[in-house]
Enzyme design. Structure first.
Site, short mmCIF file in Angstrom:
data_model
loop_
_atom_site.label_atom_id
_atom_site.label_comp_id
_atom_site.label_asym_id
_atom_site.label_seq_id
_atom_site.Cartn_x
_atom_site.Cartn_y
_atom_site.Cartn_z
N SER A 8 0.83 -1.20 0.00
CA SER A 8 0.00 0.00 0.00
C SER A 8 0.87 1.25 0.00
O SER A 8 1.76 1.40 0.84
CB SER A 8 -0.92 0.02 1.22
N GLU A 56 2.22 5.94 3.04
CA GLU A 56 2.60 4.88 3.97
C GLU A 56 4.03 4.44 3.70
O GLU A 56 4.77 4.09 4.61
CB GLU A 56 1.65 3.69 3.83
#
Length: 342
Positions: A265, A337
């Protein structure tokens, strides 16, 4: 002789692997990145503490690298020292746990032999061990509680550092005592006295739930370096544990996590947005969008893949595109992230 060569000379007397002009693309799941001036690979906790102390006192830029699965290195490389924790190895059962909450865990000396189903136990894993190895160890021992992390790439240290979250389960849900290195200033040091400015020392603690958050741990952004972590598990049925772990791995495969080089992600999910970030990027019509060799995965909006020959600049262009479009259309500020290393 420059400062990096000088510090490398000091490392030769310790158990520290030295790799000059190391290709960082080979150390990253993205398969992207230039060269590090030096990559140092300490073989144990003592040599890691020594290396970090020497580097910090010399004021050379450094970066701590675990499995390299959540990192995007710059095309120009890293003009400092990358310190790898991959040689910090070892997984063992260290005792039984009597309390119900992982956050209340205490040291246990008793081994877990003969534990009955449902009885809690403690597994200690070194930071350099892969999460896959940790989950496999628990599975072989018939210890349940880590199955959601099956198939998660990267190391134990990295997963603890970012409080990895998988299928609604976080590291903080199972982590008990953590041991880490922390910089401590030397109160006796004089101005400019680099040789005695301070050192990295080992500390251990059981952190309260309030010390953790979504994709955030007591270590994130602090300069602390995880050495090992203890996890609360419980005795269970080996076949059931294996079946559950395999199902999570298959779900990752079905979502395309292993189809191409990537870092998982790219953006965090924010509950305030009301939907996953991948869905937001899908709604923006950006799935499949390319910049150079990088592509927003056609199968998942929150994954950017190296579709062939991608550069760091290509990936960053897609990151910037997603952030700009999300802000423009939905008023949403996406937060990375992945760790961007220049």
């Amino acid at each position: 002789m420059n400062s990096i060569e000088q510090i490398a000379e000091k490392f030769k007397s310790k158990k520290i692997g030295l790799f000059f002009e190391e290709e960082l693309s080979a150390r990253s799941s993205f398969k992207i990145g230039g060269k590090a001036a030096l990559l140092a690979e300490p073989s144990d906790e003592e040599s890691l503490a020594f290396a970090l102390t020497e580097i910090r006192n010399t004021k050379i830029p450094y970066f701590i690298l675990g499995g390299g699965t959540n990192v995007l290195f710059s095309d120009s490389g890293f003009d400092g020292i990358v310190v790898s924790t991959k040689k910090l190895c070892g997984i063992e059962i260290v005792g039984k746990q009597q309390t119900e909450s992982p956050m209340q865990a205490q040291d246990c000396a008793a081994k877990n032999a003969g534990a009955k189903n449902g009885q809690k136990a403690i597994i200690r894993a070194a930071a350099g061990e892969s999460v896959a190895a940790l989950v496999s160890f628990a599975e072989r021992e018939g210890l349940a509680g880590l199955e959601e992390f099956a198939g998660l790439p990267g190391t134990v240290g990295g997963a603890v550092y970012m409080n990895a979250r998988c299928f609604d389960r976080e590291m903080s849900d199972v982590a008990a005592k953590i041991t880490w290195l922390e910089w401590t200033d030397n109160a006796q040091a004089q101005d400019g006295d680099a040789a005695s400015a301070g050192s990295f020392i080992a500390k251990s603690a059981v952190f309260a739930p309030s010390d953790w958050d979504y994709k955030k741990s007591p270590f994130t952004g602090t300069g602390r370096v995880v050495l090992s972590a203890e996890f609360i598990v419980q005795k269970g049925d080996k076949a059931s544990i294996a079946q559950k772990a395999a199902a999570f791995i298959q779900e990752r495969k079905d979502k395309g996590h292993y189809k191409a080089p990537c870092a998982g992600s790219v953006f965090k999910n924010n509950r305030a947005f009301g939907r996953p970030t991948g869905k937001i990027i899908d709604e923006l019509g950006l799935k499949g969008e390319r910049r150079g060799g990088a592509q927003i995965a056609p199968f998942h909006g929150n994954i950017i893949i190296n579709a062939g020959g991608a550069s760091s600049a290509d990936v960053r262009a897609l990151v910037d595109l997603c952030k700009a479009r999300a802000k423009e259309k939905f008023g949403i500020d996406l937060e990375e992230e992945i760790i961007l290393v220049d």
